[in-house]
Design a protein around this motif. Sequence first.
Motif, PDB file in Angstrom:
ATOM      1  N   CYS A 117      53.764  42.128  89.518  1.00  0.00           N
ATOM      2  CA  CYS A 117      53.594  43.094  90.599  1.00  0.00           C
ATOM      3  C   CYS A 117      54.735  44.093  90.554  1.00  0.00           C
ATOM      4  O   CYS A 117      55.909  43.703  90.577  1.00  0.00           O
ATOM      5  CB  CYS A 117      53.557  42.386  91.958  1.00  0.00           C
ATOM      6  N   ALA A 144      54.829  46.680  92.808  1.00  0.00           N
ATOM      7  CA  ALA A 144      54.880  47.341  94.112  1.00  0.00           C
ATOM      8  C   ALA A 144      56.289  47.260  94.694  1.00  0.00           C
ATOM      9  O   ALA A 144      57.075  46.376  94.344  1.00  0.00           O
ATOM     10  CB  ALA A 144      53.878  46.707  95.066  1.00  0.00           C
ATOM     11  N   GLU A 148      54.681  42.860 100.853  1.00  0.00           N
ATOM     12  CA  GLU A 148      53.367  42.917 101.489  1.00  0.00           C
ATOM     13  C   GLU A 148      52.332  43.521 100.540  1.00  0.00           C
ATOM     14  O   GLU A 148      51.180  43.051 100.474  1.00  0.00           O
ATOM     15  CB  GLU A 148      53.439  43.732 102.781  1.00  0.00           C
ATOM     16  N   SER A 149      52.750  44.532  99.802  1.00  0.00           N
ATOM     17  CA  SER A 149      51.828  45.149  98.841  1.00  0.00           C
ATOM     18  C   SER A 149      51.467  44.182  97.726  1.00  0.00           C
ATOM     19  O   SER A 149      50.316  44.119  97.274  1.00  0.00           O
ATOM     20  CB  SER A 149      52.451  46.421  98.255  1.00  0.00           C
ATOM     21  N   CYS A 150      52.450  43.404  97.295  1.00  0.00           N
ATOM     22  CA  CYS A 150      52.181  42.412  96.247  1.00  0.00           C
ATOM     23  C   CYS A 150      51.215  41.351  96.746  1.00  0.00           C
ATOM     24  O   CYS A 150      50.307  40.922  96.024  1.00  0.00           O
ATOM     25  CB  CYS A 150      53.488  41.775  95.789  1.00  0.00           C
ATOM     26  N   THR A 155      57.063  46.710  97.903  1.00  0.00           N
ATOM     27  CA  THR A 155      57.190  45.775  99.027  1.00  0.00           C
ATOM     28  C   THR A 155      56.436  44.493  98.726  1.00  0.00           C
ATOM     29  O   THR A 155      55.460  44.491  97.961  1.00  0.00           O
ATOM     30  CB  THR A 155      56.647  46.381 100.327  1.00  0.00           C
ATOM     31  N   ARG A 192      48.929  41.646  99.028  1.00  0.00           N
ATOM     32  CA  ARG A 192      47.574  42.209  99.072  1.00  0.00           C
ATOM     33  C   ARG A 192      46.954  42.235  97.680  1.00  0.00           C
ATOM     34  O   ARG A 192      45.760  41.970  97.504  1.00  0.00           O
ATOM     35  CB  ARG A 192      47.622  43.617  99.672  1.00  0.00           C
ATOM     36  N   LEU A 193      47.802  42.526  96.672  1.00  0.00           N
ATOM     37  CA  LEU A 193      47.311  42.516  95.289  1.00  0.00           C
ATOM     38  C   LEU A 193      46.890  41.110  94.887  1.00  0.00           C
ATOM     39  O   LEU A 193      45.830  40.915  94.273  1.00  0.00           O
ATOM     40  CB  LEU A 193      48.396  43.041  94.355  1.00  0.00           C
TER      41      LEU A 193
END
Length: 324
Positions: free
Chosen positions: A263, A265, A269-271, A267, A273-274
């Motif tokens: 990942c 990203a 949180e973005s990871c 943040t 979601r991925l």
Amino acid sequence: MSTLTVPAAPAHPRQARWTFLLHRWALLVWAVLVVVIGGLLLWTAGPLADEEERAWHRVDMCRRLSRCVVDMGSYSGTYTLLTYAMMLLPFVVAAWAGAALTARELESGTALMAWTQGVTPVRWLAVRLALPAAVLTAGATLLVALHRFAWGAIEDRPDRRPAWWAPFTFHANGPTIVIACLTALAVGTLTGLLVRRTLAALGISVAASALLLGGAHWLMPRLWTPVTEVAPFRDGYPSLFDGVEIGHGMVTRGGAHVPTPDCTATTMESCVRLYERDGGTGYFNTFHPASHYWPLQLTTSAVLLVVTVLLTAASFAVLRRRTG
């Protein structure tokens, strides 16, 4: 190569004394190592551990200050140095056993002289293995006890002392280091009998011991069933850095354990979601907790002991083949 025939003769009653006199300098060096390392471990467990405790109390008192400089003392550095010293002991034993215990006596003809003067080759080898094994076991066991004492000296702050699962601490705190010294003795003995050249036997013994002991360490976490813990993404990896790690990664909706995807990203949180888009539901960690310490120690020691017995048997077989 021609086979040397040695006539059967009664065992020489002074063989043990002769072995002691021949290798008395090696015994003296081992005794000095045990005394020096043991004394330093006691010093580490006493004054240095007390100094470490006082330093942490000062750290707690000055946390509110914007600037705080505290001398943490020498406990950590001395402990690490002594742990390294203990881990080097099997290689010292291998070098001595390969060079002096067998190869030098075969190369110089001392062994042949003993065999023709009332000492059978089997007894010659048995005495040269039994006496060092007893001395090594006693000395290494004492050092392990003192090392555990030094390691536990700051038990009020277990988070500040080396982790129980750190490789060098793990072995220096238990019987694996004692059995490793015996394995190194067997490796050096067999190498000396096969090579019969002092310098060559020294180098080969050290290299072979490194391979065997490194292999035992690699095998160690696989000798006992590990524990697997699962946690949701928001909790992070469960029990990470709490034991001997086997592997960690992501849990999928189907219950499979797979490596965590890369990942990039910015943040977490973005990871997450991925990961959830890829079918992930949480993290897993497979490891050995502190309760597995003794099972890991004993199974690894048993493997090394079996290897030691096999190497010892091979040494007697080689000697019989070469002496008839």
